[in-house]
Enzyme design. Structure first.
Site, PDB file in Angstrom:
ATOM      1  N   HIS A 226       0.933  -1.320   0.014  1.00  0.00           N
ATOM      2  CA  HIS A 226      -0.011  -0.017  -0.066  1.00  0.00           C
ATOM      3  C   HIS A 226       0.750   1.280  -0.171  1.00  0.00           C
ATOM      4  O   HIS A 226       0.292   2.405  -0.568  1.00  0.00           O
ATOM      5  CB  HIS A 226      -1.135  -0.097   1.219  1.00  0.00           C
ATOM      6  N   GLY A 227       1.950   1.322   0.512  1.00  0.00           N
ATOM      7  CA  GLY A 227       2.882   2.522   0.601  1.00  0.00           C
ATOM      8  C   GLY A 227       4.139   2.056   1.430  1.00  0.00           C
ATOM      9  O   GLY A 227       4.223   1.201   2.221  1.00  0.00           O
TER      10      GLY A 227
END
Lengths: 462, 358
Positions: free
Chosen positions: A325-326
């Site tokens: 996701h990041g």
């Protein structure tokens, strides 16, 4: 190009027409769809179109080589090609998404005297989605689950604009037959498509945007400035906001694809009705969780070994899922919370616990993890947690409307499929003109209830 | 045509399915219906776009549609809906004239706070910054030192952090009020001078922090309805007049601390250059007003070479990300840096600094 904009509306009207007009000529249709998708992607930043083209070319070539090797009985060579393709995809992802994160962490570890050069690149929209799809193609090819796709088919698949920037993660095995076979132009699923697009727009434009401005953004920006009640409702609000935002995007993507004659897999199935974390992950971002299961968890050993191995595999899978996701520690923590919770869930004896208790526990573990997902830093997340317990700030954001909206959105998770099917059937029974007019009326209502501006979808950043 | 397709759906699943041509026409009918009913709102949105081809095209499309829909009374469902939701606000073109800004409803009874010829009528102010011994009696938890932070989306990314840091003193009350996509170029979207006048009148803050510019490098509509080209001579005159108006509103009370925050360096070269040009205008106007302090952020957010940097070393020698991935806005850490910097400026007045030492 965002879905809920006039630009996309005009773009899609043209593409709908071109799609069905060119469908009888497969080559022209494929070229049209591929160029349309590149135009859609290049709308943000045309330079990244070359990145997408590279992903298409390299993975298609690797897939072809894997198939050739398998045909010749050279399993080792096939595996090498698969590894080369996966490493290539990971390098692409690593350079754009993770390099700076690791360089900064390493620099800080080594001390200020050793500063590793940073790239500071702009993150290409949707890179996590299309690289994962590309990896699934070469792995499935190696596993002999699919046949190699013609280059233009593969290009249409990987760049297909409804799912290009924020999923769902559609596998080649699901898309290849739909690209090679022509759908019947006499039977476009307009009733279902209009309903999905309206539902998605409502979730995104009305619910998600409203919750963000009504409570979530304020609470996460300054938790100490709000009462415990406000902060707690802000956390619940974020749980609903991210669901409405992401599942709203998925609904629109599935509806748009349906109008073009494609059926995408389900990506959300009332996740907040789950009575366990395991069930939650069968209902939340289903295409990602099944990707992680099939291409990471099971190859790691899954639950085939000792219990300790299973827990390790769960933790690794969820932490990497978080990192997908990041590139921040908060996403790692978010993944780790889910990994540990899944492991603990397996560890616990099979007690007979009342479903209400299980639901409350599951929902609150998910909300607890969302705090780290949403907060800008670890210390910000701790501030939110502290404010839930102790905060002297005023109660300014909680109100009856907010509580009603949150309650309604949660209750909607428990509406049986048969009920939502009733709504679909109602629209299906209407004539095509009535469907179109109902669609138009729905757009008016959504625009009326929505805020002035609509923020980009949360999952675009991944 | 009958057998020209590769897939034949199950007859039971044919409900709600129609030929593509009919779906296209019905979809278009739905979109036309929505466009007509929503035409007023869509025209307003089009007029709010920055001047350019996109705006001209949008306005050209929606103007006749809105006219036709209004004539045919097709817009009434939206009008009724907006009224029920309390959203019937047709702003129209707003002129940024000082005499008009003064006429804000809340100021009618307290005109002394609005910068005007009536300044002399203002009630005696309770604060004299030069008199240090009065500060303790003036500000306290029941009568806090008030700070307002006003501006565009940049304020959204550091405003609440600033509020948290400022309110570490129980004698300080801070408020951040960002308005996304706003600025001084487009009062038809958001009328900052009126809002600032309102804040000064109603809340009489002790310190004001203003930050504009991110959305302002665009053409400006003149009073005669024509457009002034960005950074042209007339544009510059008009934009400076707007800066001057906002600054004058803020410094109407001489004791008030007024900080005008310049734009930080931006990742995009062209955007960065435009922000530099705007910063020059802010600095020039601030220099003409002793009560306004211009704060240059370029040195705060650049690397050793003076270039934009997403990651910078903090005081402990640790690299932290100070900017978001968009190359424009500040991250959480960047917001903390800026907030610390702003508080330091506010605390330059010893009696104000004392508030955080109590």
């Amino acid at each position: 190009m965002l879905f809920p904009t006039l630009a996309f509306g005009l773009f899609f009207v043209a593409i709908f027409l071109l799609n069905w007009l060119t469908r009888p000529q497969p080559l022209i249709w494929k070229i049209t769809m591929f160029c349309s998708s590149l135009f859609f992607y290049g709308w943000w930043n045309w330079r990244f179109v070359f990145l997408l083209l590279w992903a298409i070319a390299s993975n298609w070539f690797a897939g072809t080589q894997i198939d050739k090797c398998l045909q010749l009985g050279s399993k080792d060579s096939a595996k090498k090609w698969m590894r080369v393709a996966i490493v290539g995809d990971l390098v692409l992802l690593g350079v754009f998404k993770y390099y700076d994160f690791f360089a900064v962490e390493l620099s800080n570890l080594l001390g200020s005297s050793t500063v590793i050069p940073l790239l500071e690149l702009t993150l290409p929209v949707g890179i996590s989605f299309f690289t994962f799809q590309a990896m699934s193609y070469v792995i499935d090819m190696h596993r002999k689950l699919i046949k190699p796709m013609p280059v233009l088919d593969f290009a249409v698949y990987l760049s297909f604009f409804p799912q290009l920037v924020a999923g769902p993660i559609v596998r080649a095995s699901e898309m290849a037959p739909q690209i090679s076979q022509r759908p019947d132009p006499r039977h476009v699923a307009s009733g279902e498509a209009f309903q999905l697009i309206l539902r998605g727009l409502f979730k995104k434009v009305v619910i998600s945007s409203w919750l963000a401005s009504a409570i979530v953004d304020d609470v996460f920006a300054n938790p100490e400035g709000h009462s415990s009640q406000d902060v707690l409702l802000g956390v619940y609000g974020y749980a609903i906001q991210i669901y409405a935002d992401f599942s709203g995007y998925t609904d629109i993507a599935i509806g748009v694809a349906l109008l073009l004659g494609f059926r995408f897999p389900t990506n959300f199935d009332r996740p907040y009705s789950a009575l366990s974390l395991r069930e939650f992950w069968k209902r939340w971002h289903i295409t990602l969780s099944s990707w992680l299961r099939d291409y990471l968890y099971i190859p790691l050993g899954g639950n085939r070994g000792k219990n300790a191995d299973t827990y390790r595999n769960l933790l690794i899978t969820m932490i990497l899922g978080g990192l997908w996701h990041g590139s921040t520690w908060n996403f790692v923590i978010w993944g780790a919370i889910h990994g540990v919770a899944l492991a603990v869930e397996r560890l616990l004896p099979k007690w007979q616990i009342h479903p209400a208790v299980r639901w409350i526990a599951t929902f609150h573990i998910v909300c607890f993890a969302w705090i780290f997902f949403r907060a800008e830093s670890f210390s910000s997340a701790v501030d939110v947690l502290r404010a839930i317990v102790i905060s002297s700030g005023p109660t300014e954001l909680s109100n009856v409307l907010l509580i009603l909206v949150l309650a309604a959105m949660l209750l909607a998770q428990f509406i049986p499929d048969s009920r939502s099917e009733d709504v679909k059937q109602w629209l299906n029974r209407r004539g095509v003109l009535a469907q179109g007019l109902a669609f138009g009326a729905g757009l008016v209502l959504i625009d009326m209830f929505g805020p002035d501006g609509v923020a980009p979808f949360i999952y675009f950043q991944f | 045509m009958e057998n020209d397709t590769d897939t034949e759906p199950n007859p039971q699943s044919k409900a709600g399915r129609f030929p593509a041509g009919q779906v296209f026409l019905s979809g278009i009918a739905g979109l036309i219906l929505a466009a007509c009913i929503n035409s007023s709102a869509l025209l307003t949105d089009a007029e709010r776009l920055p001047d350019g081809r996109s705006r001209s095209l949008s306005v050209a499309i929606w103007t006749p549609i809105e006219a036709a829909a209004s004539t045919l009374k097709l817009t009434w469902p939206r009008t009724v809906g907006d009224s029920l939701l309390g959203r019937s606000g047709d702003k129209g073109q707003i002129s940024l004239r000082r005499e008009q800004i003064e006429v804000v409803p809340e100021s009618q009874n307290e005109e002394w706070l609005v910068f005007s010829v009536e300044e002399e009528q203002r009630p005696e102010l309770q604060l004299d910054q030069g008199t240090t011994d009065t500060s303790e009696s003036l500000w306290g938890p029941s009568n806090p030192f008030t700070i307002w932070v006003l501006g565009d989306s940049m304020v959204q990314f550091f405003g609440e952090t600033f509020v948290t840091m400022a309110e570490k003193s129980p004698s300080v009350s801070a408020t951040a009020e960002p308005k996304l996509a706003s600025g001084l170029s487009r009062p038809d979207y958001f009328d900052w001078p009126s809002r600032i006048s309102e804040v000064m009148t109603t809340h009489d803050p002790d310190a004001v922090i203003l930050m504009f510019g991110g959305n302002d490098a665009q053409n400006i509509r003149a009073d005669d309805g024509g457009w002034l080209d960005r950074f042209g001579k007339q544009w510059e005159e008009e934009y400076r007049r707007r800066i001057a108006l906002v600054m004058d509103l803020a410094v109407a009370k001489p004791e008030r601390i007024v900080l005008w925050v310049g734009q930080p360096p931006m990742r995009g070269e062209g955007f960065d250059l435009r922000m530099k040009q705007l910063n020059d205008l802010y600095r020039a106007e601030a220099d003409e007003r002793p009560g306004v302090q211009y704060l240059d952020l370029r040195s705060l957010f650049t690397d050793e070479s003076g270039n934009y940097a997403r990651y910078l070393l903090d005081s402990s020698g640790k690299l932290v990300d100070v900017r978001l991935t968009d190359g424009v806005h500040l991250s959480h850490w960047g917001g903390e840096w800026l907030s610390e910097f702003l508080l330091k400026e506010i605390k330059k007045s010893p009696e104000v600094e004392e508030l955080w030492n109590q």
